[in-house]
Design an enzyme around this catalytic site. Structure first.
Site, PDB file in Angstrom:
ATOM      1  N   TYR A 194      -1.975  10.186  -2.443  1.00  0.00           N
ATOM      2  CA  TYR A 194      -2.178  11.394  -3.245  1.00  0.00           C
ATOM      3  C   TYR A 194      -1.108  12.442  -2.908  1.00  0.00           C
ATOM      4  O   TYR A 194      -0.693  13.220  -3.774  1.00  0.00           O
ATOM      5  CB  TYR A 194      -3.563  11.993  -2.999  1.00  0.00           C
ATOM      6  CG  TYR A 194      -4.738  11.215  -3.556  1.00  0.00           C
ATOM      7  CD1 TYR A 194      -4.581   9.950  -4.101  1.00  0.00           C
ATOM      8  CD2 TYR A 194      -6.024  11.761  -3.536  1.00  0.00           C
ATOM      9  CE1 TYR A 194      -5.676   9.246  -4.598  1.00  0.00           C
ATOM     10  CE2 TYR A 194      -7.117  11.057  -4.034  1.00  0.00           C
ATOM     11  CZ  TYR A 194      -6.930   9.799  -4.556  1.00  0.00           C
ATOM     12  OH  TYR A 194      -8.020   9.130  -5.040  1.00  0.00           O
ATOM     13  N   ASP A 210       0.855  -1.189   0.000  1.00  0.00           N
ATOM     14  CA  ASP A 210       0.000   0.000   0.000  1.00  0.00           C
ATOM     15  C   ASP A 210       0.893   1.241   0.000  1.00  0.00           C
ATOM     16  O   ASP A 210       1.821   1.355   0.804  1.00  0.00           O
ATOM     17  CB  ASP A 210      -0.886  -0.034   1.257  1.00  0.00           C
ATOM     18  CG  ASP A 210      -1.849   1.141   1.324  1.00  0.00           C
ATOM     19  OD1 ASP A 210      -3.048   0.931   1.079  1.00  0.00           O
ATOM     20  OD2 ASP A 210      -1.402   2.259   1.625  1.00  0.00           O
ATOM     21  N   GLU A 266      -3.206   0.074  -3.761  1.00  0.00           N
ATOM     22  CA  GLU A 266      -2.728  -1.127  -3.081  1.00  0.00           C
ATOM     23  C   GLU A 266      -2.933  -2.377  -3.923  1.00  0.00           C
ATOM     24  O   GLU A 266      -3.760  -2.397  -4.827  1.00  0.00           O
ATOM     25  CB  GLU A 266      -3.372  -1.286  -1.715  1.00  0.00           C
ATOM     26  CG  GLU A 266      -4.860  -1.425  -1.721  1.00  0.00           C
ATOM     27  CD  GLU A 266      -5.452  -1.117  -0.357  1.00  0.00           C
ATOM     28  OE1 GLU A 266      -5.651  -2.046   0.417  1.00  0.00           O
ATOM     29  OE2 GLU A 266      -5.718   0.071  -0.079  1.00  0.00           O
TER      30      GLU A 266
END
Ligand code: TTP
Ligand code: CA
Ligand code: CA
Length: 587
Positions: A22, A17, A143
């Site tokens: 962002y 992940d 992820e």
């Protein structure tokens, strides 16, 4: 050989992940030198209530907000900002109060909504690197699960154990205890804080104000809980065991950690993004461990430590037990932890949730999950539709035009997403239409198709032309359902390696150009001109088989193909206008 066959059923699964995803993407897009590399950064949603409509901000625009962000809600928070107490879902104003130096960037917008293209593209670039490790299943925009079993076996055959260990031992060992340490300490590994450490939603461990943020003292460094940490003493002890104490499955997991470390390193070196990872024997456990030591760290969970980890774990930390069902279980059985759930007699479980679910709950509570890591399948068609029942029926061409514009805009977005993910473009546009006046069909449903021209407006025009033609043959009419779908995909012949390349180009171009240029360019090179008729060899038999029988007949007739055959006889999916088309989950 007994040991080989025993080892062969052990799986090595990683869950990876991206950290503050962002934020990482936006930081890379900011002009170099404008801010310190470690300045707190938050990404805010656009303001849906903005006077005069949502401000259009393309990905390539300078989207840093210097004012007017007070009411924008935070959707991503960098670790530097988390260290100062900033959390997801706060407002921009609150974030600035806690971290006055925070950089506030607004998500790109297009057509009055968030445009996630840039993030999706970054996610695809990362996935392309990770796919070097084995079968990949992307689980969301940032992820993925990886099945590293085969690669781990090969690593153990081909790489010296010392070399594997030297890299793998940088991983945290979840649930490990130092020799002689009793079970009372185990809570340290399963507390909410350790599981959620680094989560943007988590209560922040260290409180600090901007006044002491400047302090040079180590213990007042706000980042001290958010920087990658070396594994603790218990982990070190676990990794330091002599080789003969290692079981085959533990060695396989260690090899998985070695591979995973190298893949994470490749993402940093080639793309500049950090990820955290969990390495375990199945998807559920890998997902559980990947978030334990964020950011930029990985955690391994070996079978001996699983029950320790699960014992005190709150029920809602397991996927599938988070929402209503988990609450019902917790209340119905008066249990709070996975350990308590595991000790509940099966009969009692069955009373509360029925036989089938009880079996699933039992397996999960023991840390078992045989769900394979599977690559997502390419949908055969993408479509969207809407029903207009009763008084809502469409009776004018203007009404049809309005709704077709809405539907094709959505279809176009989904085609863009599909193109990014699968590197292909559709060639066939199918209009589905339901009308009580439609005779000759049992369902009142008919379809029309034409070559698909790229672009929302083009699709809207072409779909409208089909509806106009349909309506012109009827004195009175009404439409109770409309759908548009794209199919007959043609590959852009981009292999996955090129996705990373393409993204790098887009990144370097992003500051002065629209970052979609690279994709549009490659797309236009292979698109059939709008006017060219569809030829029989452009239609994939399997795609044709997915279409309703009426459309199949029509297409075959128009192309002079023979009707019948195995594909044509296959029963199409449910014929409802809204659920016929295979839905593609957005990620
Ligand atoms: P997450 O992986 O949940 O969070 P994250 O990557 O920001 O941080 P972490 O290091 O804790 O993993 O989500 C990935 C991105 O998805 C996130 O950067 C922004 C977006 N997102 C939203 O837009 N809204 C949301 O509610 C969530 C949870 C995520
Ligand atoms: Ca993330
Ligand atoms: Ca995520």
């Amino acid at each position: 050989m007994a040991s080989t066959s025993r080892a062969s059923k052990h799986r090595v699964v990683a869950h990876l992940d991206l950290d503050a995803f962002y934020c990482q993407v936006e930081r890379a897009l900011l002009p170099r030198g404008r801010h310190a590399d470690d300045a707190p950064l938050v990404v805010v949603q656009y303001n849906p209530f903005e006077r005069g409509g949502v401000r259009e901000m393309r990905a390539s625009d300078d989207r840093e907000l210097r004012d007017g962000f007070e009411n924008h809600s935070l959707i991503a928070v960098s670790y530097e900002a988390r260290a100062r107490g900033v959390k997801r879902n706060m407002r921009g104003g609150e974030a600035k109060a806690l971290a006055p130096t925070a950089v506030v960037v607004q998500v790109p917008t297009r057509r009055s909504k968030a445009d996630l293209t840039t993030y999706r593209r970054a996610g695809s670039a990362v996935a392309a690197v990770l796919a070097r490790g084995g079968t990949i299943e992307r689980a969301s925009i940032d992820e993925a699960y990886l099945d590293l079993t085969e690669r781990a076996k090969r690593t153990l055959r081909e790489t010296a154990w010392e070399e594997v260990l030297a890299t793998a031992r940088t991983s945290h060992a979840a649930g490990a205890r130092k020799p002689g340490e009793d079970g009372e300490d185990r809570g340290a590994f399963v507390s909410k804080a350790s599981l959620r450490a680094g989560s943007a939603d988590a209560p922040v461990v260290v409180g600090t104000t901007s006044a002491n943020a400047e302090s040079a003292k180590e213990e007042e460094d706000p980042m001290r809980n958010f920087r990658p940490k070396p594994p603790d003493a218990a982990s070190v002890a676990w990794w330091s065991r002599p080789e003969h104490e290692w079981r085959e499955e533990e060695k396989l997991l260690a090899a998985g950690a070695y591979i995973c470390f190298n893949l994470r390193k490749a993402c940093v070196d080639e793309l500049g993004y950090t990820l955290s990872a969990g390495i375990a024997s199945n998807k559920m456990l890998a997902k559980l461990t990947s978030g334990m030591n964020k950011p930029a760290s990985q955690t391994i969970l070996c079978p001996d430590h699983t029950s320790t980890l699960l014992n005190d774990l709150p029920i809602d930390r397991i996927r599938g037990l988070g929402a209503k069902f988990g609450r019902e279980l917790a209340e119905g059985l008066d249990v709070k932890t996975i350990g308590e759930l595991a000790r509940t007699p099966l009969r009692k479980l069955e009373e509360v949730c029925g036989e089938e679910r009880a079996q699933w709950v039992r397996k999960v509570s023991l840390g078992l999950d045989d769900d394979p890591v599977k690559e997502r399948e390419m949908p055969k068609s993408i479509g969207t539709g809407k029903t207009f029942r009763g008084a809502l029926a469409i009776r004018t061409l203007a009404g049809a035009k309005h709704w077709l514009a809405e539907l094709t805009a959505e279809l176009n977005d989904r085609c863009d997403e599909d193109e990014e993910e699968w590197g292909r473009v559709p060639k066939l546009l199918t209009l589905g239409l339901s009308s009580p006046n439609e005779r000759g069909t049992s369902s009142g449903h008919c379809s029309r198709r034409c070559p698909l021209r790229q672009g929302a407006e083009e699709m809207a025009q072409d779909a409208f032309a089909l509806v106009s033609k349909w309506a012109s043959g009827r004195a009175t009419w009404s439409i109770t359902g409309l759908s548009v779908s794209a199919s007959n995909f043609v590959s852009l012949e981009k292999d996955s390696g090129d996705v990373a390349e393409m993204f790098k180009n887009a990144r370097s171009d992003a500051r002065n150009k629209d970052s979609t240029v690279a994709v549009n360019h490659s797309r236009s090179a292979t698109v059939t001109p709008a006017a060219s008729p569809i030829k029989a060899d452009q239609i994939d038999a399997s795609v044709l088989a997915e279409l309703p029988e009426e459309i199949q007949r029509e297409i075959r007739a128009s192309m002079g193909m023979s009707t019948g055959g195995a594909a044509a006889k296959r029963k199409p999916q449910a014929n409802s206008i809204t659920n016929y088309f295979s839905k593609k989950s957005a990620w």
